[in-house]
Motif scaffolding. Structure first.
Motif: not given
Ligand code: MCA
Ligand code: AMP
Length: 499
Positions: A227-248
């Protein structure tokens, strides 16, 4: 002929059709495509005059070609030097004159000004901008095979600048072994595999997004949703298809601040990792209450890569950063004497292992100050260790502010303010901030009889320093609070001006 990092992270994927980079525009680059793209870019690097050991400065947008440039730099035996895209030309000037790169890769819009700085050190300039940057265009018709330049474990792979308490940034020299050892340990510890899909919203110019996230994905063959950067809407869209996240921590507080972030979205998620700044215990608890997931907090530094991690299988304790990573030694010492302290006592974290850097670029005295003769590196972080080896960070011996995961050294800002007309001295300090963890405030003491204009001070700071370093508030004081030794008491300033 071998190339330590390339052989471990990139070469094994040459014939893999599995997805590697899923971009914002919907295009997916397979691992095999990525390896070919890196080879094409490596050809351009060599043709541009890059030779083994040369630095390549990269201040570029977060594109799949930027990731491929990193791989290409490794393959061509060069030293990758990424820079925050927020840095001003004045900041850039310092990095470029210190590192004397052979090549600077930047965004299209910045190229004319950067070319002027590049000319001083004889560096070439290429650009990355969508698909249209000169580096990308040049790479398009180059061969998709490139003869990998041999590099050993102790050769430099990257130079990452980290600010210092003296105000001058220091280039941390990271070898192939430093990066590979950490990637191997983290991939194993966090059980990262080719079945993982990583939400990648971090910048790729710092250790967290570049090495912790990308090197482990490359090692395991995971899919990366870039992702180009942190955007809540994009993360909410992608969470159901993902297994791992790294963040501050800001990622996690922002997600919790959104009512749409609910349990059902995280069913496929396996692991949430946090680092770069302290994760408040209350964030950890609120996250578990909302999602059922206990965030795994880990701790590291640019100079050392990752040092500790909470366990994958054992208890992840809020407010602690877990245990020393396998193969990494950690001791807690008395900052004055250097003696190792008993369990439970507060002292400085020192670290030794294959993850620890080779020293600061062109700064042997600084290296000698922070890297002991026995190989232990002084982190400047204060912590206690429990008898089972678990570590809790309780403070910092260094004057540092961490805002949204970015490190800000007050000295650098104070130097600019002190140089302004009508200013005797200043003290820059951090106060708690709900979104960024800490935010920056400047206390300014006018020269006798002067009344400096905060707007002109602000303009001076803004012209020289990146936006994230700008004080959000300027306070004019008659004098700074000092202890009996004459040292400025930033804790008093913090107490007095926290709200
Ligand atoms: C952006 N701004 C910031 C920050 N980021 N100000 C202070 N601190 C920041 N971190 C500015 C913007 O320029 C903008 O300025 C305003 O603040 C608000 O921007 P906003 O849109 O809210 O910010 P954002 O673009 O959403 O970025 C926030 C962020 C980002 C997502 C938290 O800063 C980020 O990705 N941080 C991660 C940093 C990181 O990767 N650290 C790892 C370092 P204006 O007022 O003009 O609009 S590696 C490390 O520390 C070690 C090794 C480790 O252990 O990992
Ligand atoms: P940097 O200089 O950008 O490499 O930042 C490293 C610093 O970030 C460390 O020295 C710590 O002060 C801080 N840091 C990184 N991870 C954590 C964490 N999990 N908790 C507290 N501080 C952290």
């Amino acid at each position: 002929m071998t190339n330590t990092l390339y052989d471990a992270l990139i070469a094994p994927h040459a014939n893999t059709a599995d997805p590697f980079l899923e971009r914002d525009d919907g295009v997916t680059l397979s691992y095999a495509d990525f390896v070919k793209r890196a080879a094409q870019i490596a050809h351009v690097l060599i043709e541009t005059g890059v030779t083994p050991g040369d630095r390549i400065v990269v201040q570029a947008p977060k594109l799949s070609d930027t990731v491929a440039l990193y791989a290409a730099a490794v393959q061509a035996g060069a030293v990758y030097l990424p820079l925050n895209t927020a840095y001003t030309l004045s900041e850039l000037h310092y990095f470029i004159s210190d590192a004397t790169p052979a090549l600077i890769v930047c965004d299209d819009g910045d190229a004319p000004q950067i070319a002027e700085i590049a000319a001083d050190v004889g560096a070439k300039v290429l650009t990355l901008a969508g698909d249209a940057g000169s580096l990308s265009v040049a790479a398009n018709d180059r061969p998709t095979q490139f003869e990998t330049v041999p590099r050993g474990p102790d050769d430099l792979a990257a130079l990452l600048y980290t600010s210092g308490t003296t105000g001058r940034s220091k280039g941390a020299m990271l070898s192939h072994k430093n990066l590979l050892s950490n990637a191997t340990v983290l991939t194993d510890l966090w059980q990262i595999t080719a079945q993982d899909r990583l939400i990648h919203a971090l910048p790729i110019f710092h250790t967290h997004g570049l090495f912790v996230a990308l090197n482990t994905a490359l090692m395991a063959g995971s899919c990366v949703r870039l992702m180009a950067g942190f955007d809540v809407d994009t993360i909410l869209d992608e969470l159901p298809r993902s297994t791992l996240m790294m963040g501050v921590p800001t990622f996690y507080t922002r997600l919790l601040g959104d009512a749409r972030f609910a349990d059902g979205l995280c069913d496929k998620m396996r692991l949430f990792v946090s680092g770069s700044a302290p994760l408040l215990a209350e964030t950890h608890k609120a996250f578990e209450a909302r999602t059922g997931h206990r965030i795994l907090e880990r701790y590291g530094m640019t100079e050392t890569n990752m040092i500790t991690s909470n366990p994958y299988d054992g208890p992840r304790v809020a407010g602690t950063v877990g245990h020393a990573l396998p193969g990494t030694e950690v001791r807690i010492t008395n900052p004055e004497t250097g003696d190792t302290l008993p369990y439970g006592e507060i002292g400085m974290i020192e670290v030794r292992g294959d993850n620890v850097f080779q020293g600061y670029w062109n700064m042997p005295e600084k290296t000698a100050e922070e890297l002991r003769a026995d190989g232990f590196f002084l982190t400047g972080d204060l912590a206690v260790m429990e008898p089972d080896g678990r570590i809790a960070i309780v403070g910092r011996a260094k004057d540092l502010i961490i805002s949204g995961g970015y490190n800000i050294y007050p000295k650098e800002i104070e130097d600019v303010i002190n140089d302004a007309d009508g200013v005797t001295e200043s003290a820059v300090f951090g106060v708690p901030h709900p979104d960024f963890g800490e935010s920056v405030i400047a206390a300014v003491v006018p020269a006798p009889g002067a009344s400096p204009d905060p707007d002109s001070i602000r303009a001076k700071v803004e012209a020289q320093l990146a936006r994230f370093k700008h004080p959000r508030r300027y306070i004019i004081l008659d004098a700074l609070p000092r202890n009996t030794m004459g040292k400025v008491q930033k804790n008093v300033l913090r107490q007095d001006h926290s709200t």
